[in-house]
Scaffold this active site. Sequence first.
Site, PDB file in Angstrom:
ATOM      1  N   THR A 192       0.882  -1.180   0.000  1.00  0.00           N
ATOM      2  CA  THR A 192       0.000   0.000   0.000  1.00  0.00           C
ATOM      3  C   THR A 192       0.914   1.223   0.000  1.00  0.00           C
ATOM      4  OG1 THR A 192      -0.234  -0.244   2.399  1.00  0.00           O
ATOM      5  CG2 THR A 192      -2.027  -1.063   1.039  1.00  0.00           C
TER       6      THR A 192
ATOM      7  N   LYS B 223       4.025  -7.123   3.692  1.00  0.00           N
ATOM      8  CA  LYS B 223       3.747  -5.705   3.480  1.00  0.00           C
ATOM      9  C   LYS B 223       3.613  -5.035   4.839  1.00  0.00           C
ATOM     10  CE  LYS B 223       0.113  -3.577   2.854  1.00  0.00           C
ATOM     11  NZ  LYS B 223      -0.100  -3.005   4.205  1.00  0.00           N
TER      12      LYS B 223
ATOM     13  N   THR C 113       1.092 -10.081  11.664  1.00  0.00           N
ATOM     14  CA  THR C 113       1.594  -8.780  11.260  1.00  0.00           C
ATOM     15  C   THR C 113       0.598  -8.269  10.257  1.00  0.00           C
ATOM     16  OG1 THR C 113       3.219  -7.609  10.013  1.00  0.00           O
ATOM     17  CG2 THR C 113       2.855  -9.860   9.364  1.00  0.00           C
TER      18      THR C 113
ATOM     19  N   ASN D 241      -0.542  10.311   6.408  1.00  0.00           N
ATOM     20  CA  ASN D 241      -1.764   9.911   7.100  1.00  0.00           C
ATOM     21  C   ASN D 241      -2.794  11.017   7.200  1.00  0.00           C
ATOM     22  OD1 ASN D 241      -1.462   7.083   7.762  1.00  0.00           O
ATOM     23  ND2 ASN D 241       0.447   7.834   8.632  1.00  0.00           N
TER      24      ASN D 241
ATOM     25  N   SER E 155      -7.727  10.583   0.423  1.00  0.00           N
ATOM     26  CA  SER E 155      -8.006  11.443  -0.733  1.00  0.00           C
ATOM     27  C   SER E 155      -7.093  11.128  -1.915  1.00  0.00           C
ATOM     28  CB  SER E 155      -7.858  12.908  -0.320  1.00  0.00           C
ATOM     29  OG  SER E 155      -6.680  13.103   0.406  1.00  0.00           O
TER      30      SER E 155
END
Lengths: 407, 407
Positions: free
Chosen positions: A153, A179, A190, A402, A407
């Site tokens: 991500t 990840k 995790t 963050n 958006s």
Amino acid sequence: MNEIKVIEGGVTAAKGFKAAGAYAGIGKNAEKGDLALLYSEVPGNAAAVYTKNKVKAAHIAVTKDHLQDGVAQAIICNSGNANTCTPNGVEIAQKETELVAEALGIKAADVLPAATGVIGVPLEIAPFENTIPELAEKLSPEGSAQAADAIRTTDTYIKECAVTFELNGKTCTIGGIAKGSGMIHVNMGTMLSFIGTDVKISKELVQKALSDEILDSYNQVSVDGDTSTNDTVVVVANGLAGNEEITEPGDDYKKFCDALHIVAVDLSQKIAGDGEGCEKLLEAHVTGAPDKDGARKVAKSVICSSLFKAAVFASDANWGRILCAIGYADCDFDASNIDVSVCSATGTVEVCKGSASVPFDDDFATKVMSEKKVTVEIDLHDGEEEAYAWGCDLTYKYVEINGSYRS
Amino acid sequence: MNEIKVIEGGVTAAKGFKAAGAYAGIGKNAEKGDLALLYSEVPGNAAAVYTKNKVKAAHIAVTKDHLQDGVAQAIICNSGNANTCTPNGVEIAQKETELVAEALGIKAADVLPAATGVIGVPLEIAPFENTIPELAEKLSPEGSAQAADAIRTTDTYIKECAVTFELNGKTCTIGGIAKGSGMIHVNMGTMLSFIGTDVKISKELVQKALSDEILDSYNQVSVDGDTSTNDTVVVVANGLAGNEEITEPGDDYKKFCDALHIVAVDLSQKIAGDGEGCEKLLEAHVTGAPDKDGARKVAKSVICSSLFKAAVFASDANWGRILCAIGYADCDFDASNIDVSVCSATGTVEVCKGSASVPFDDDFATKVMSEKKVTVEIDLHDGEEEAYAWGCDLTYKYVEINGSYRS
């Protein structure tokens, strides 16, 4: 060959594993994949650990159900949508496994679903219907990096690790991908990590090895103190190395655990070192603790301190904040005789002795703290136990990432 | 008059209290005071609560010792140096109380020392010797703001609150000051808060009132998850209001507690709303919890989430992060039926119903989240208990302040 050797590669390093990744249109970033498929040529004994968050991703219910028999052959994982707090999440996750089963000619009950991304946005099945056949086609022993990329991500690099070792003259391999990045305060599994091994090992022992292992690797990682709703670690052991099956906790089991530890710690460090917005990997090493669990808690407390993390960002050896974080850890120890040093590739500086200040060269300490990996050595002088934990510095970039994630 | 009324003023609002502040050269910033003296014309029944951090400031040992008899008459508090992890800290703190006793003609055992600032730097006695006589001279009923200013570190404004109410026809007052800003994750006392009241109340009940009170005020505040080594709250009740002494937990005691609650919550909110680098006060209100302690933990978990704090900074109603933080709180409840709304002076937006997404106007939600105070209303639908917690947003400025604090 008695030693365990780190090799190139990831989750497909062991015999019989294949992987692929592609862009299915689930995430917004078409520059990278958002759907990964992992596959073992034969069904393997599998074990998993999951988040302890009471708000759980829908895929976890399906994975638990499909792992009741301790066997798995494929993992389907998307990024871009957590499949958490959505009305039809379990149904979608179940359907994903059926699509994979159909494409690969295996049982749906041997497919494990996983997901990461935004919470609360309903997940559609169409991207899976459109992309799973393509993924099945693309599966290859070289596909680990592609799969590792698809599950990213906000991670800035892919996370792979693999090791080889010998058991009864047979070369065995353990490899994994992971990840990390945000919502990382591991309490159980995790974020997401998938490990494949060709070691022949019983279902019971592969689960025991994983459950024990996470205590000193994944569970000791924190980027931001937020335990995700999706944390999952899966190990699939397909037995193709041809070693005598490990069925009890003897020497072979120990070697398997040692090798698994190397992979798990390496991936844990990669997760911590790629924390959202971070510039440095922060390691705490606690020695002289009265008990193992206490050592873990003290180490984790230090790498979780927002104040110290901000000081690490500024390369400031602000040891008062380390002492403060040691002091509020949930561990019973004598706080009057603590030694602290900060260490890196540049050198070591003792900053606190007997829980009090010692004179040190501030400029040199700043140089030590400026490296990409900074270790805090803490000796509590109150026992024999030790533990590590891994985190990262707190940066402007963390706030930026963050403050603008949705958006 | 049956109600409790908020009035102007702080720790000297109640009868017989005086305060002063001055610059003694302990802190680096000569623009503001760094030494505060609080004084009651007569000795009062006093109560204190302290940090649960195992690494404790030296002053705490002396304050505990001096409060063994439950009586205090003066408080001496410096900023700029925490007097923690220093070789001679207890000796210095003891000496401070002797200097105050001498200057005021009272007993050293009735003087309580306190400190806040950098950890690990030895504190000299000279600044106290030079400045305490001046402070004793300057003591005045108007000195609360000066004292509140002297105990500030990175606080951007002084924190005072006072209330009046009646007991048996006598006007009673409770007033306090506090400091906050960084290393704020209160677990027992708070950073530093001093409360003076003229209510006549037994030693036992003033301690009980304070110990109970902190659970729903100071202990529910977190700026950064770091429990300080110095947290201390002291209440001195000098009895000058002339009410019948409160000696048991009846109506008068309840009124005293209600009034104390208003002061404590007001100061707690001021601490949270002035968190290091913050722009907003973040409040979490949990209802429908199975037990009180669980309600507190869920509320605190939400205001502690780094991810949600960063979202608040960006005025992003990222409710998935709220659900995540609710889910990892250490409280046993059914996580399947949670409702969440965000509220402010602009209005209220429901963002989650039955633990799943509901459609809402994102632009309006951003407007709601843009106010200086944002409240998250959480209904767990699993019981009757409720609780509040207060924190703040996570900003670039927090990183800046804490990356450069020592320099």
